[in-house]
Motif scaffolding. Sequence first.
Motif, PDB file in Angstrom:
ATOM      1  N   ALA A 249      -2.688   1.831  -7.316  1.00 34.11           N
ATOM      2  CA  ALA A 249      -3.236   1.551  -5.997  1.00 34.11           C
ATOM      3  C   ALA A 249      -2.631   2.524  -4.998  1.00 34.11           C
ATOM      4  O   ALA A 249      -1.407   2.705  -4.966  1.00 34.11           O
ATOM      5  CB  ALA A 249      -2.943   0.112  -5.585  1.00 34.11           C
ATOM      6  N   ILE A 250      -3.469   3.147  -4.202  1.00 38.94           N
ATOM      7  CA  ILE A 250      -3.048   4.162  -3.240  1.00 38.94           C
ATOM      8  C   ILE A 250      -3.476   3.714  -1.858  1.00 38.94           C
ATOM      9  O   ILE A 250      -4.647   3.388  -1.635  1.00 38.94           O
ATOM     10  CB  ILE A 250      -3.654   5.538  -3.577  1.00 38.94           C
ATOM     11  CG1 ILE A 250      -3.183   6.009  -4.949  1.00 38.94           C
ATOM     12  CG2 ILE A 250      -3.300   6.553  -2.507  1.00 38.94           C
ATOM     13  CD1 ILE A 250      -3.782   7.310  -5.378  1.00 38.94           C
ATOM     14  N   ALA A 251      -2.515   3.696  -0.945  1.00 36.81           N
ATOM     15  CA  ALA A 251      -2.786   3.373   0.459  1.00 36.81           C
ATOM     16  C   ALA A 251      -2.689   4.641   1.282  1.00 36.81           C
ATOM     17  O   ALA A 251      -1.755   5.435   1.121  1.00 36.81           O
ATOM     18  CB  ALA A 251      -1.793   2.331   0.967  1.00 36.81           C
ATOM     19  N   SER A 252      -3.652   4.837   2.173  1.00 39.35           N
ATOM     20  CA  SER A 252      -3.711   6.016   3.030  1.00 39.35           C
ATOM     21  C   SER A 252      -4.397   5.617   4.323  1.00 39.35           C
ATOM     22  O   SER A 252      -4.916   4.497   4.443  1.00 39.35           O
ATOM     23  CB  SER A 252      -4.465   7.148   2.329  1.00 39.35           C
ATOM     24  OG  SER A 252      -5.831   6.821   2.197  1.00 39.35           O
TER      25      SER A 252
ATOM     26  N   GLN B  80     -10.546  -0.778   5.940  1.00 41.80           N
ATOM     27  CA  GLN B  80     -10.369  -1.584   7.144  1.00 41.80           C
ATOM     28  C   GLN B  80     -10.183  -0.637   8.318  1.00 41.80           C
ATOM     29  O   GLN B  80      -9.912   0.552   8.148  1.00 41.80           O
ATOM     30  CB  GLN B  80      -9.162  -2.511   6.998  1.00 41.80           C
ATOM     31  CG  GLN B  80      -9.263  -3.522   5.875  1.00 41.80           C
ATOM     32  CD  GLN B  80     -10.241  -4.642   6.164  1.00 41.80           C
ATOM     33  OE1 GLN B  80     -10.597  -4.877   7.324  1.00 41.80           O
ATOM     34  NE2 GLN B  80     -10.701  -5.325   5.120  1.00 41.80           N
ATOM     35  N   ALA B  81     -10.323  -1.175   9.513  1.00 46.15           N
ATOM     36  CA  ALA B  81     -10.208  -0.334  10.700  1.00 46.15           C
ATOM     37  C   ALA B  81      -8.818   0.263  10.856  1.00 46.15           C
ATOM     38  O   ALA B  81      -8.676   1.466  11.069  1.00 46.15           O
ATOM     39  CB  ALA B  81     -10.608  -1.148  11.940  1.00 46.15           C
ATOM     40  N   PRO B  82      -7.747  -0.531  10.763  1.00 46.98           N
ATOM     41  CA  PRO B  82      -6.415   0.094  10.892  1.00 46.98           C
ATOM     42  C   PRO B  82      -6.044   0.882   9.636  1.00 46.98           C
ATOM     43  O   PRO B  82      -6.646   0.719   8.576  1.00 46.98           O
ATOM     44  CB  PRO B  82      -5.480  -1.111  11.087  1.00 46.98           C
ATOM     45  CG  PRO B  82      -6.199  -2.250  10.449  1.00 46.98           C
ATOM     46  CD  PRO B  82      -7.666  -1.987  10.651  1.00 46.98           C
ATOM     47  N   ASP B  83      -5.033   1.721   9.794  1.00 44.76           N
ATOM     48  CA  ASP B  83      -4.557   2.521   8.668  1.00 44.76           C
ATOM     49  C   ASP B  83      -3.786   1.641   7.687  1.00 44.76           C
ATOM     50  O   ASP B  83      -2.994   0.783   8.092  1.00 44.76           O
ATOM     51  CB  ASP B  83      -3.653   3.655   9.157  1.00 44.76           C
ATOM     52  CG  ASP B  83      -4.403   4.654  10.003  1.00 44.76           C
ATOM     53  OD1 ASP B  83      -5.645   4.614   9.988  1.00 44.76           O
ATOM     54  OD2 ASP B  83      -3.741   5.458  10.701  1.00 44.76           O
ATOM     55  N   ALA B  84      -4.009   1.876   6.399  1.00 44.83           N
ATOM     56  CA  ALA B  84      -3.272   1.157   5.362  1.00 44.83           C
ATOM     57  C   ALA B  84      -1.899   1.799   5.187  1.00 44.83           C
ATOM     58  O   ALA B  84      -1.781   3.020   5.108  1.00 44.83           O
ATOM     59  CB  ALA B  84      -4.037   1.169   4.050  1.00 44.83           C
ATOM     60  N   THR B  85      -0.863   0.964   5.129  1.00 47.34           N
ATOM     61  CA  THR B  85       0.508   1.459   4.987  1.00 47.34           C
ATOM     62  C   THR B  85       1.129   1.119   3.649  1.00 47.34           C
ATOM     63  O   THR B  85       2.020   1.823   3.190  1.00 47.34           O
ATOM     64  CB  THR B  85       1.389   0.885   6.106  1.00 47.34           C
ATOM     65  OG1 THR B  85       1.367  -0.554   6.031  1.00 47.34           O
ATOM     66  CG2 THR B  85       0.886   1.323   7.481  1.00 47.34           C
ATOM     67  N   HIS B  86       0.693   0.039   3.010  1.00 45.35           N
ATOM     68  CA  HIS B  86       1.259  -0.377   1.733  1.00 45.35           C
ATOM     69  C   HIS B  86       0.158  -0.933   0.847  1.00 45.35           C
ATOM     70  O   HIS B  86      -0.833  -1.482   1.344  1.00 45.35           O
ATOM     71  CB  HIS B  86       2.347  -1.463   1.914  1.00 45.35           C
ATOM     72  CG  HIS B  86       3.562  -0.990   2.638  1.00 45.35           C
ATOM     73  ND1 HIS B  86       3.600  -0.861   4.008  1.00 45.35           N
ATOM     74  CD2 HIS B  86       4.781  -0.598   2.185  1.00 45.35           C
ATOM     75  CE1 HIS B  86       4.799  -0.419   4.375  1.00 45.35           C
ATOM     76  NE2 HIS B  86       5.527  -0.248   3.294  1.00 45.35           N
TER      77      HIS B  86
ATOM     78  N   ALA C 259      -2.496  -5.506   0.267  1.00 45.30           N
ATOM     79  CA  ALA C 259      -2.412  -4.335   1.122  1.00 45.30           C
ATOM     80  C   ALA C 259      -1.922  -4.755   2.495  1.00 45.30           C
ATOM     81  O   ALA C 259      -2.222  -5.861   2.969  1.00 45.30           O
ATOM     82  CB  ALA C 259      -3.766  -3.634   1.228  1.00 45.30           C
ATOM     83  N   ALA C 260      -1.169  -3.866   3.126  1.00 42.03           N
ATOM     84  CA  ALA C 260      -0.683  -4.074   4.495  1.00 42.03           C
ATOM     85  C   ALA C 260      -1.195  -2.932   5.357  1.00 42.03           C
ATOM     86  O   ALA C 260      -1.365  -1.803   4.880  1.00 42.03           O
ATOM     87  CB  ALA C 260       0.839  -4.143   4.526  1.00 42.03           C
ATOM     88  N   TYR C 261      -1.401  -3.250   6.640  1.00 42.43           N
ATOM     89  CA  TYR C 261      -2.016  -2.290   7.559  1.00 42.43           C
ATOM     90  C   TYR C 261      -1.123  -2.073   8.769  1.00 42.43           C
ATOM     91  O   TYR C 261      -0.156  -2.828   9.007  1.00 42.43           O
ATOM     92  CB  TYR C 261      -3.401  -2.782   7.971  1.00 42.43           C
ATOM     93  CG  TYR C 261      -4.376  -2.802   6.814  1.00 42.43           C
ATOM     94  CD1 TYR C 261      -5.154  -1.700   6.516  1.00 42.43           C
ATOM     95  CD2 TYR C 261      -4.479  -3.924   5.995  1.00 42.43           C
ATOM     96  CE1 TYR C 261      -6.034  -1.718   5.448  1.00 42.43           C
ATOM     97  CE2 TYR C 261      -5.351  -3.952   4.925  1.00 42.43           C
ATOM     98  CZ  TYR C 261      -6.126  -2.836   4.648  1.00 42.43           C
ATOM     99  OH  TYR C 261      -6.982  -2.843   3.583  1.00 42.43           O
ATOM    100  N   SER C 262      -1.449  -1.036   9.525  1.00 45.94           N
ATOM    101  CA  SER C 262      -0.602  -0.625  10.643  1.00 45.94           C
ATOM    102  C   SER C 262      -0.565  -1.658  11.758  1.00 45.94           C
ATOM    103  O   SER C 262       0.367  -1.662  12.561  1.00 45.94           O
ATOM    104  CB  SER C 262      -1.093   0.722  11.186  1.00 45.94           C
ATOM    105  OG  SER C 262      -2.456   0.630  11.574  1.00 45.94           O
TER     106      SER C 262
ATOM    107  N   ALA D 160       8.282  -3.284   2.628  1.00 51.12           N
ATOM    108  CA  ALA D 160       7.802  -3.288   1.252  1.00 51.12           C
ATOM    109  C   ALA D 160       6.879  -4.473   1.055  1.00 51.12           C
ATOM    110  O   ALA D 160       6.967  -5.485   1.745  1.00 51.12           O
ATOM    111  CB  ALA D 160       8.960  -3.341   0.256  1.00 51.12           C
ATOM    112  N   LEU D 161       6.004  -4.312   0.068  1.00 47.83           N
ATOM    113  CA  LEU D 161       5.052  -5.350  -0.311  1.00 47.83           C
ATOM    114  C   LEU D 161       5.075  -5.449  -1.822  1.00 47.83           C
ATOM    115  O   LEU D 161       5.071  -4.433  -2.524  1.00 47.83           O
ATOM    116  CB  LEU D 161       3.644  -4.985   0.184  1.00 47.83           C
ATOM    117  CG  LEU D 161       2.592  -6.103   0.194  1.00 47.83           C
ATOM    118  CD1 LEU D 161       2.957  -7.165   1.223  1.00 47.83           C
ATOM    119  CD2 LEU D 161       1.224  -5.519   0.530  1.00 47.83           C
TER     120      LEU D 161
END
Length: 1774
Positions: free
Chosen positions: A1442-1445, A1470-1476, A1488-1491, A1520-1521
């Motif tokens: 899984a890659i978050a960008s 999603q609208a915000p940037d994915a961070t994790h 997944a976690a977002y900004s 971390a997640l």
Amino acid sequence: MPGRKHAAGGVLDMFKACGVDAWPRGDFARVGDSSVAVDRAIGRPVVRLAGAVPAANSLRLPRTQEASLAAPHRFLYIQLRLEPGQAYALHADLQAGDRSYRRLTVSSLEAGGPAARSRRAGALHVFLPAAHDAWTLLAIDLEAVSAAAGGGGYRPSSSSRGGSGRGGTGHACLRALHLCANMTVRGAFTSDAKYDWHSLPPDLAFSAAFDVSQAHVLWLPAEPHGGVYVAAPRPRPASPHAALPQRPPSPPRRPRRPAAPAEEAPPSLALQPEPIAQLHRVATFSGARPRLLLWAPAGCAADGSAHPEELAFAAGSLVVAMQPIAGEPGQPPLRHRLLRGHSAAVHALALSADGGRLASAEEGAGAALRLWDFRRGCCVARVPGHAGGVTCLDLSPDSALLASAGVDAQGRQELVCWDVSACWAGCEGGARELARHATAYDVQALRLLPWDPERLVACGSNSIRLYRLKDSQLRGLSVSMDGVAAARRPYSCGTLAAPGSASVGDVFTTLAFEPALPERPLGPRRLLAGTASGALYTVSLEARAVEGVQAAHAGALHALAVHAGFCATGSADGLLRLWGSDLQEAYMEAGHEGAVTGLALSPDGLRLAVGCASGALSLLDISTQRYTTLLRSHTAGVHALSLLGQAPGREHEARQYVTGGADGTVRVWSGADHSQLLELCAPGEAVLSLACHPGKAEVACGFSGGALRVLDAAGATLVAESRQHTGAVAQLAYARHGRLLLSLGEDGCVCAYDVQRAYMPTSFLLAGFPLHATAMAVGTDGRLLATAALSLRAGSSSPGARPAGADACTMRSVLVLHDTLSLQPVLQVQLACSGRVAAVHLTPDGRHVLALTSDGRLLGYSCADGATVLDVPRCLPSPCLAAALDATGAFLVAGTAGGQLKVFALHALHQLPVSHGIASTGEGPPPAPAIIRSLPCQELCAGGSAVMAAAFLSGHQLVTTGAAGERRSSKNAPFWERKPPPLEASLLITATPGERCTEVVRRESRLRITSPRKGGSSGRQQPRSAEWVDGEVEGDRVPAYRPQQQLRLLPPVAAVQRVCGFTSGAGYAWLPAPEGEPQRLLYAAGNVLLAEEFGAAGRQTHLARLPRDITAAAATAAGGLAAAAVQPAGGKGSTADVHLLQLGRGEGGTAVQTVLTHHSYAVQSLAFSPDGAWLASLSSLPDGVGSSLALWSVEEPAELAAGVQLPCMVAALAWARHPAGGVPTFYSAGSDGLTQWQLESEALTSSAVHLPAVLRGVPLTALACAEEEEEEEEAACSKCSSDGTSATANGGASGTVYVGDSSGRVWQLEVDAGQDVRRCQQLAEVQGRQGVSCLAAAAPAQLAVGTAGGALLLLAEEGWSGQEAAWRPLRGEQLDGAVVGLSLQAGGSGATATAATACGTLWRTAPGSAAPEVLLCGQQGNLSSWHFAPGLAWKGGAPTAAIASPAGVAVWQLDEAGSWGRSPLVEFSQAPDATHACLADDASMCAAAYSDGSICVYDVPGARMRWRAAGAAAQGGLAALAVVQRLRGCKVMAAYRSGALYLFDGASGQVAHRTLQFAVRQESGRRCPSNFPLTGVALCPTDSALFALCGRRDLLVVKAAWTKTPAVDPLARLSFGAPDGETAAHLDCEALEEAPSSRGGGGGDPTFAAPAVHAAFSRTHPGHLYVTNPASPGQVLLYDYTSREVVKTLVAPVAAGSDGAITALALHPSEALLAVGTTAGSLLLLRLESEAWAELAAHGEGGAVAGLAFSADGKQLYSAAASACATFVWEVEA
């Protein structure tokens, strides 16, 4: 319910039939303590039954008592593991033929011995205590049990099967199975075949890591012998299709400028006599393929002389003719006649009726057929044959017709008939093809009818077909298979093939005709056909019907031989049987060690030649039943050869020799008649080296696994065994008259053993730098040891001392002479060659040492002073693999990988004057000796298999051995021979600055020899010299064994297997492919330039791995040259280099030609001229102040032709086609309009094109030049000539240019030679005023348009309407992002467009396709987080990442089934940037976690969102997640940088638990000085409640109990000190909220490279974990958190400062390797056993490794960098 399986060896898997894999739902009943889990030892799911009372804890198959398994097979197999000393029971309910029921019970509940059995009414109880906890395959003979329970006892005769289920009291079927208490069960199945651990069906076998030697097989009541089908061991999977022919590679690109002449080999002198040696005998029989043995009757030769009867058989690429007479003792052996001409292994043979003519076919592409005059031994003709895959041949009785079955160029099987009568007569024209017929029946055998040659019979997959040759066609009819089951006749005294197998289809493997009756010589005959199930069919050719079916064998029938009155059959079960004419009973049977694959009857029918797959050839006298062995041979490549020692007093006897091969056997041969005398077997390991003791019958054998075994050839016993090497044992040699044994391993170590002290190791030459041994030789007197080694030397550390990108270290070959006693060096010589030394020899007089290199060079040096005395370049056409010197040193024989064998005369070498060496005295230096530049030589043979070993026998005989390929594979090859491409040579050991490389060299090369030397009384070591200081051999004292000398250095153990990713902004190019081969796409993924085939194979080729990420790439139209530009390095004065690469087909065929340096900023575009002679590069200056344009001449040597800096922004470049000899011309489009560039007289001139008023002032954003067809160009040229105008006025030519502007309009411009637009026409306007970003043109007039809004439009010209061309849109598509790359390929059915978008996707729209197709997909933007899920093997899961960008979350499947990550499995945006991003182990769920602080959980298989939570914004950013696997479902753990931990329910998203125990700031606002901000979390793979909290300089190991009353207990803490002298209490939590995590962030963010603690838990040692020390770069600690102690400190060879920070850590599942990722983008692998590091070239400079993980089986390593768009898949050798 499942029924009987009809195939031979059919299997009924009861666990699968009852749905145990769907636990707890399925057709089974479970009571008490029963569960399903994955057993880590075997890697498979198991059922575990516990409890003290067996009756209360059980599993029953099937669920209800009324249901039945109805398993009719004879044997029941249960894979189980019992608990020692605990009570257990298992019950099997059986049904007899009279429908009565019986029960078999096996348990430990009754007293008595192990053999105690009690029989009650219809029941049998077997007492079997649980004595051990090893895995056991419990095999129960149900028929024997039923017979014993019925009171009649078990009689293994025909009645046991004949009465089964047919109304008797015998066994009919298995109804149910009960498993009770204290056992672990993997599976249960029934079958009629006899299985063991090595032959289990694939679905029931354990993983490859399971040690089968530790398991047991237990038979009840007794193991059956005879009359049972024995399942063969699981073979290595192979493709069922024949190999397709390979087309010849494209011719190399012709150089445009004369290159420097290469070093030419001097003319060689002829060696007399001619020939100096002749091939005498071949001890090989290719028995692996059937029907390669024929019997040629006696006859008359062409000269009228009598010719004896002979056997003809295949031996590799040779056809051997041998008289069928066994040699008598003391008599000279019979000479073999050899038919040479094939260049590959012979696969089929056919002989005429009179034995005078022979046809043969070889394997491989082309599949040449040869016709031979057999008695004369000469080839008379060569028939073109098939494209490949020839399976069988046949000649008509008069030899006029030849029939064959093979494969055509399209991979289809075909039958071909030729008229070859002209070939035998020697007439012109040769073979004439009569008919060619494609078939789909997988033909295995064919025969021409003896009484009607125009008819033939072919058999294959469930088919026997009769063909008739008429009117140049083959027309066939099939034999009817109706009533086959009723015609089947059982064999009364043997084992039946599976009943009913013919009714469901069978494979026919061999054919034979019934002999003609004397009273009806021309009457119809019957046909006999054998099958893969062992059945023998009798077929009437007139009626085309099956008359009878006989179950002849339990294995496949490979050979048939028919004579008047009897028939002989040979099968895969190793049996030879002779049958009567009625085929009712076999009156003779003979067993063999391997499958019988060849049978040949003498004309009188009294003798039978038998060939086996084991390489044995035997002769059976049918009348006397005497069996004689004619020949025995290896079944795989023969890698080693050595002469057996002779005891004193027996020197007059013929010398024996020993061979060892890949089949794991060591064979002793007689030197007199070359017959085999002894065979020793070591299954499972290949023998790579041999050495024989000079005075005893002891043979030292080196194996591929690193073992050394000494065997007694006289008594066939094991003398000693040792394992001192980490790699294969490559060479062995005895020294000091047999006192010492020396071994050389592929790890580069040389070990010495004391023979008199039971082969105890005494001293070592260690594998380190600067020396790494590759070959060795011992002198005749045993005093000198010569080793060839690779020397790694540090290069210049000054940047100006070498060109950019050059290797920091260079490898050179050296020769070192050592004292054999102490292994101390005496003399070292630097070799003047670039190739690796393949073989070394010391001359018998000890004066010279000879070396043969891999590039075919022969070198000789003086042993006294190291002076060069011999240098013969290019004396061998291919790499040398073996060499041998005769006893006098007069001749040297060298064998190559291509099969060549060359003999060199060394008389000139012995005539050189004697050199006194370095100890000589005299006035001035001695004169330099003359160097011999050429030697008399002679080539003995060419082609065939690779020559692996050679040795001279007494009496001027030479013995050589061969193999189909070279000894070393790419996996086992030394690190310097392994692929990757040549660019990675500097990164094989350490890709570091000079000072760090020097440090590693010094540390590993500190090799102190502590062995005593004679003659020294003091403790100091004596100085080394070239003179010997020890005494006679009898007084030698072998030094003692010292363990501290065993230092080893690890070569790299991983190679890139696949690169997953796509950098869409760098461009791409389609490479031309030969006709019939798939297209290849050139593209970039991060810092790697790749070429990938888009066909069935989908092979990816790694062209180059460059130092930094690629920004632009291009290739010439011919595909011979490519260019790739990389990002400029950080710092002042850095440049964006352009790398030119010479392309080749296949791996390793690409080499960097040169590096072009000009641009200071990133190159955005590259374009080659149509003829490939020029390259234009374009870069943009910062802040939009202008562009930089450069033109390069790419002809060697490449150089800059012109460089221009423009004040305006240039958007696109395009080359215009120019005639041969014309002026190179290209256009540029930008904000200032359209500009034409021309190169005239080495000067680059520019002219602005005068645009019409509608385009003046409009920024142009895209550009393309028209692709005109050759007819149009010729017409234009002729028109210009007729008009009297010049096509090159003003230095240029007119042409058509397409431009696009920022308003979305596309224009066609006709530009004349004066840069004026003669005609301007608007072709299209994209709606929505989207700016045109790309254009691509193809001939005839076709255009592809791509816009910044993602629109793709295809246009085509359809004639003219007045003064304007009529264009119409063909199709329009909306893609996923702005089009950044575009290409258009014209075809017969329409144009195919390929478009790359800014989202990292490559689309293709083909004519007739409904929707565009995704070819490749990459990651948009920098990587924020990367997580790997290994997948659950027992669920069939695949490795997933899984890659978050900033673009979202993408889930990729990283295996072959997922096309190796060409496109993601699913994407979530999603609208915000994915961070994790984090996956569950089985990849069923992704968190997944977002900004904005929100957390989402997605269902991966369903591609939907499960829930979304707001998160804890007050706790700062997320650190971390993690997904925690719990028994009651998955939980999502969120660790915030403040130290707060939140646990969300995976199903609902509710906060299940929360703890602020480790938070820096509590809810009350109080700060906790003992806590620290978090940067990451590491989970324990074996205990989901155990995890580690990581900070910048701290680590905390905690144990959590997530219950209703949660408790989180800290176990241990490790602190490395606060940064900059501060404590964690002074850190501001608000500042942490704005700082990104060290595990996330973009690659360009400097905080990503900030040092932090990383941890990895041990799987095999509970309580241990590996921790990085951020305060000391490169330091990894092995920490015991139970005792809170540091067990070990490991230091990785990394650079000091930020480049040496460790950013990722991964531990191999077996804990054999530790992988470390750094901020520099490199990977380090540590072998934990030897604590040696290896560095791998991975991601580009500045691309910190953000993700690192091993696969579940440890065979792959996955890595990803933060700034790159690629994931690397490494193949790991643990």
